[in-house]
Design an enzyme around this catalytic site. Structure first.
Site, short mmCIF file in Angstrom:
data_model
loop_
_atom_site.label_atom_id
_atom_site.label_comp_id
_atom_site.label_asym_id
_atom_site.label_seq_id
_atom_site.Cartn_x
_atom_site.Cartn_y
_atom_site.Cartn_z
N GLU A 238 -37.99 15.29 16.17
CA GLU A 238 -36.56 15.30 15.79
C GLU A 238 -35.71 15.69 16.99
OE1 GLU A 238 -34.37 14.60 13.25
OE2 GLU A 238 -32.87 15.42 14.62
N ARG B 20 -26.38 18.17 0.69
CA ARG B 20 -27.40 17.59 1.57
C ARG B 20 -28.24 18.67 2.25
NH1 ARG B 20 -26.46 12.14 3.68
NH2 ARG B 20 -25.00 11.21 2.24
N TYR C 252 -18.09 15.28 -7.44
CA TYR C 252 -19.09 15.94 -8.29
C TYR C 252 -19.36 17.35 -7.77
CZ TYR C 252 -21.93 13.57 -4.65
OH TYR C 252 -22.42 13.08 -3.46
N ASP D 132 -32.61 4.55 6.67
CA ASP D 132 -31.46 3.85 7.25
C ASP D 132 -31.83 3.00 8.46
OD1 ASP D 132 -29.75 4.82 5.36
OD2 ASP D 132 -28.41 5.87 6.77
C1 LIG Z 1 -20.34 8.52 2.43
C2 LIG Z 1 -21.79 8.36 2.11
C3 LIG Z 1 -22.26 8.72 0.86
C4 LIG Z 1 -23.61 8.55 0.53
N1 LIG Z 1 -24.03 8.92 -0.70
C5 LIG Z 1 -25.32 8.73 -1.04
C6 LIG Z 1 -25.78 9.13 -2.32
O1 LIG Z 1 -25.04 9.67 -3.14
N2 LIG Z 1 -27.10 8.92 -2.64
C7 LIG Z 1 -27.97 8.33 -1.74
O2 LIG Z 1 -29.15 8.15 -2.10
N3 LIG Z 1 -27.55 7.96 -0.51
C8 LIG Z 1 -26.26 8.15 -0.13
N4 LIG Z 1 -25.85 7.82 1.13
C9 LIG Z 1 -26.82 7.27 2.10
C10 LIG Z 1 -27.65 8.38 2.76
O3 LIG Z 1 -26.81 9.35 3.33
C11 LIG Z 1 -28.54 7.80 3.85
O4 LIG Z 1 -29.12 6.59 3.41
C12 LIG Z 1 -29.65 8.77 4.22
O5 LIG Z 1 -29.12 10.01 4.61
C13 LIG Z 1 -30.51 8.18 5.34
O6 LIG Z 1 -31.53 9.10 5.67
P1 LIG Z 1 -32.47 8.80 6.92
O7 LIG Z 1 -33.46 9.92 6.93
O8 LIG Z 1 -32.96 7.40 6.89
O9 LIG Z 1 -31.52 8.89 8.19
P2 LIG Z 1 -30.73 10.15 8.78
O10 LIG Z 1 -30.35 11.09 7.72
O11 LIG Z 1 -29.65 9.58 9.64
O12 LIG Z 1 -31.80 10.89 9.70
C14 LIG Z 1 -32.17 10.38 10.95
C15 LIG Z 1 -32.74 11.53 11.79
O13 LIG Z 1 -33.27 10.98 13.01
C16 LIG Z 1 -32.87 11.79 14.09
N5 LIG Z 1 -32.83 10.95 15.30
C17 LIG Z 1 -31.96 9.96 15.57
N6 LIG Z 1 -32.24 9.42 16.77
C18 LIG Z 1 -33.31 10.07 17.27
C19 LIG Z 1 -34.07 9.98 18.47
N7 LIG Z 1 -33.76 9.07 19.42
N8 LIG Z 1 -35.11 10.82 18.66
C20 LIG Z 1 -35.44 11.74 17.69
N9 LIG Z 1 -34.76 11.88 16.53
C21 LIG Z 1 -33.70 11.06 16.33
C22 LIG Z 1 -31.49 12.31 13.68
O14 LIG Z 1 -31.15 13.49 14.38
C23 LIG Z 1 -31.69 12.56 12.19
O15 LIG Z 1 -32.17 13.85 11.92
C24 LIG Z 1 -24.51 7.99 1.48
C25 LIG Z 1 -24.05 7.64 2.75
C26 LIG Z 1 -22.71 7.82 3.07
C27 LIG Z 1 -22.24 7.42 4.45
#
Ligand SMILES: Cc1cc2nc3c(=O)[nH]c(=O)nc-3n(C[C@H](O)[C@H](O)[C@H](O)COP(=O)(O)OP(=O)(O)OC[C@H]3O[C@@H](n4cnc5c(N)ncnc54)[C@H](O)[C@@H]3O)c2cc1C
Length: 397
Positions: A33, A107, A218, A295
């Site tokens: 991370e 979160r 909420y 994502d």
């Molecule tokens: C306004 C909004 C509302 C939302 N509401 C909802 C909801 O109600 N319910 C729901 O299910 N989803 C919701 N989402 C979507 C949700 O927030 C995301 O889909 C989710 O957080 C993605 O998680 P992730 O672990 O894939 O990515 P992230 O949470 O972005 O985690 C990625 C991690 O990788 C790390 N990283 C990045 N680059 C590197 C690198 N080069 N080297 C090492 N580490 C790195 C980052 O620091 C981070 O910790 C919402 C999104 C938005 C924008």
């Protein structure tokens, strides 16, 4: 089967869930991370039953039970009339129907619970402050090179999972795929103490439709805080992908809205606004021994509240496949096969909602009338294919 290993890049909600599911499958996991502490942005998250049941299976039911709020209903309201158009009774209907709660959480509470579970798991080795700089692979394994405190270090494993979010480096370095694009929408987020909120808003998730904007709110954090998310059609001219938002600018986008909603929007001192980005669909989720998850594979508009839920499902499926087979490349092929179609259906539904939520004029009035006429039970059953999803059970069960 000989003991296998995995590298997971990114300790967000997707990466932490994946690390736990993969460790459960018997692999040792190196979790890398970039941030020096595991911390989420100050905002809420809706966790629908398809995702909450994965978290409960991972043993997070207890820690989350005290922080998450199981909302009683989703209320759909119109800014034009100020009234409620329809409601879905999550408390009485969704729980018995899907067997798992519809949670709303801070979160940070979810991230903390996942991080603590990962710290307790002996098969997971967490490296913070480790920024990915290179990805490589050959017939026998994959590697990640990271910069930790100015020094380069390379980790090797049987497979590498990129859970590094919407600006994924694994996507670029490991799969040479194009990244996310701005969707023309911004999300404005704020949290306020629940003590400032009218009591009739405190048990429910509420969505308000207006002209070219919508609002979701909420309770979170055991009901002690209140989460507001306003989504507006917008340009993005800031540096970076989030910035402090001006409350007066936001209020101007909600001119003409009912006073009780404008009062809510006036409460936060500060708003953070985010450019909403989407990943192109149809591209591969893996290449050889390198896969994308969350994502990095499928960032989407949040109009189904499913981005994190899909990341959580991804982790459960990948972990299950790894528990059943040693053949990593075949596992990743099956992972893509099992996940991509479902996720792309969710993305398409979120895009449809984008059009419906932001209608103006006569089409908006027609939408509101239609919503009033649909029996609430039918509204809920439209979500069965999402909320009724079941995680695969471990091979040994
Ligand atoms: C306004 C909004 C509302 C939302 N509401 C909802 C909801 O109600 N319910 C729901 O299910 N989803 C919701 N989402 C979507 C949700 O927030 C995301 O889909 C989710 O957080 C993605 O998680 P992730 O672990 O894939 O990515 P992230 O949470 O972005 O985690 C990625 C991690 O990788 C790390 N990283 C990045 N680059 C590197 C690198 N080069 N080297 C090492 N580490 C790195 C980052 O620091 C981070 O910790 C919402 C999104 C938005 C924008």
């Amino acid at each position: 089967m000989s003991e296998k290993s995995a590298i997971v890049v990114g300790a967000g909600i997707g990466g932490l869930t994946a690390a736990l599911c993969i460790a459960r499958a018997g692999l040792s996991v190196t979790l890398l991370e970039r941030a020096s502490i595991v911390r989420e942005v100050g905002a809420g998250l809706q966790i629908s039953p398809n995702a909450s049941r994965v978290l409960i299976d991972l043993g997070l039911g207890n820690p989350l039970h005290s922080d998450a709020v199981a909302v009683e209903r989703l209320r759909i309201c119109s800014a034009r009339t100020g009234g409620e158009l329809n409601r879905i009774e999550f408390g009485t209907r969704a729980m018995p129907r899907y067997g798992s709660p519809y949670w709303v959480v801070h979160r940070a509470d979810l991230q903390d619970a996942l991080h603590q579970a990962a710290q307790r798991e002996p098969r997971i080795d967490i490296h913070l402050g480790a920024t990915l700089t290179a990805v490589d692979q050959n017939d026998t394994g994959a590697s990640a090179t990271v910069n930790i405190g100015g020094h380069e270090e390379t980790f090797r494993a049987d497979l590498l999972v990129g859970a590094d979010g919407v600006w994924s480096s694994v996507r670029k370095l490991g799969l040479s795929l194009p990244g996310a694009a701005f969707t023309g929408r911004t999300a404005w987020r704020a949290i306020v103490p629940a003590s400032e909120i009218p009591a009739d808003f405190l048990r429910d998730s509420v969505v308000w439709f207006g002209d070219g904007v919508h609002l979701v709110h909420y309770p979170i954090h055991a009901g002690n805080e209140f989460n507001l998310v306003a989504i507006v059609n917008d340009d993005w001219n800031e540096e970076g992908w989030n910035a402090e938002g001006d409350r007066e600018v936001l209020l101007s986008r909600f001119a003409g809205w009912p006073d009780r909603v404008r009062n809510l929007l006036s409460l936060p001192e500060t708003w953070l606004k985010w450019a909403l980005c989407g990943m192109p669909t149809g591209s591969p989720w893996y290449s050889g021994r390198v896969a994308l998850l969350g994502d990095s594979a499928h960032a989407m508009l949040p109009f189904m509240a499913q981005g994190a839920a899909m990341a959580i499902e991804d982790g459960a499926v990948l972990g299950d496949l790894l528990s059943r087979s040693d053949d990593v490349e075949n596992v990743l092929k099956r992972y893509q096969g099992l996940r991509r179609k479902r996720v792309e259906r969710v993305i398409a539904t979120a895009l449809k909602n984008d059009r419906i939520y932001h209608l103006r004029g006569f089409p908006a009035a027609a939408r509101d009338t239609a919503l009033q006429l649909i029996p609430s039970e039918r509204l809920l059953s439209r979500f069965d294919w999402i909320y009724g999803w079941q995680p695969p059970r471990p091979a040994a069960a």
